[in-house]
Motif scaffolding. Sequence first.
Motif, PDB file in Angstrom:
ATOM      1  N   ALA A  80       0.811  -1.225   0.000  1.00  0.00           N
ATOM      2  CA  ALA A  80       0.000   0.000   0.000  1.00  0.00           C
ATOM      3  C   ALA A  80       0.844   1.274   0.000  1.00  0.00           C
ATOM      4  N   PHE A  81       1.990   1.250   0.683  1.00  0.00           N
ATOM      5  CA  PHE A  81       2.690   2.507   0.962  1.00  0.00           C
ATOM      6  C   PHE A  81       4.131   2.583   0.447  1.00  0.00           C
ATOM      7  N   TRP A  82       4.642   1.537  -0.145  1.00  0.00           N
ATOM      8  CA  TRP A  82       5.993   1.591  -0.723  1.00  0.00           C
ATOM      9  C   TRP A  82       5.908   1.653  -2.230  1.00  0.00           C
ATOM     10  N   PRO A  83       6.729   2.453  -2.893  1.00  0.00           N
ATOM     11  CA  PRO A  83       7.628   3.427  -2.274  1.00  0.00           C
ATOM     12  C   PRO A  83       6.846   4.578  -1.658  1.00  0.00           C
ATOM     13  N   GLY A  84       7.335   5.071  -0.539  1.00  0.00           N
ATOM     14  CA  GLY A  84       6.644   6.152   0.145  1.00  0.00           C
ATOM     15  C   GLY A  84       7.110   6.342   1.566  1.00  0.00           C
ATOM     16  N   GLY A  85       6.309   7.094   2.324  1.00  0.00           N
ATOM     17  CA  GLY A  85       6.739   7.586   3.627  1.00  0.00           C
ATOM     18  C   GLY A  85       6.400   6.713   4.805  1.00  0.00           C
ATOM     19  N   LEU A  86       6.636   5.405   4.709  1.00  0.00           N
ATOM     20  CA  LEU A  86       6.389   4.491   5.822  1.00  0.00           C
ATOM     21  C   LEU A  86       7.634   3.664   6.100  1.00  0.00           C
ATOM     22  N   THR A  87       8.106   3.710   7.346  1.00  0.00           N
ATOM     23  CA  THR A  87       9.220   2.890   7.811  1.00  0.00           C
ATOM     24  C   THR A  87       8.670   1.789   8.699  1.00  0.00           C
TER      25      THR A  87
END
Length: 235
Positions: A92-99
Amino acid sequence: MSSIFDCGDEAQLLAGMRHARQAIARGELIVMPTDTVYGVAADAFSPAAVQRLLDAKGRGRDQPPPVLVGTKETLHALAESVPEPVQRLVDAFWPGGLTVVLPAQPSLVWDLGDTQGTVAVRMPEGRVALELLAETGPLAVSSANLTGRDAAISASDAERMLGDSVAVYLADGLSRDGIASTIVDATSLVPRGAEPTTGGVRILRAGAVSRERLEEVLGDLLEPAEQPTEADGDS
């Protein structure tokens, strides 16, 4: 003397990427743009380089840097296991702002600091970051600032704070978001021995991905809201 390259200029981009790869191979630090904030990066598998990163920021080993990766699949090589709910987050969130924090793969030979056997992993968005990661492999990356100062949203911000402790600065305008990544702890989803998993996913730091968006993916697996930290950031 540090070198600064404008990644908006194709010729400088090519030269900058070459110098950045060479600096990483020598165990030096670089500053790179990401979709969240600018990051200061080192070879994740060089303990001396990681220590150089911590020293440049004024951080101790009790604040180990996250690792940025260039593909979703790399998470499986760095983490002991990737539970299905974590895979949903990644999709859902990669690539993006979730670690995402998970137990680290025990066979890995590295020293990121006092990680307690975990690793924090993110796949950033953006051409420069992803092309560099494709060349270098996983990088230890923390926000490009001195501890206690605001995260850099431009290469010039980073240079004012980090100066010649960084060998190469890759400049690509202002960070798109200017907000550090959200960090979630999913370690309780990984079974420990014969014990069943009983926990959920906990937000360690509020950031680019909102609680509401996480709830859409995780439902009841997202633990109730506490007061997540907003301390010195990582990219």
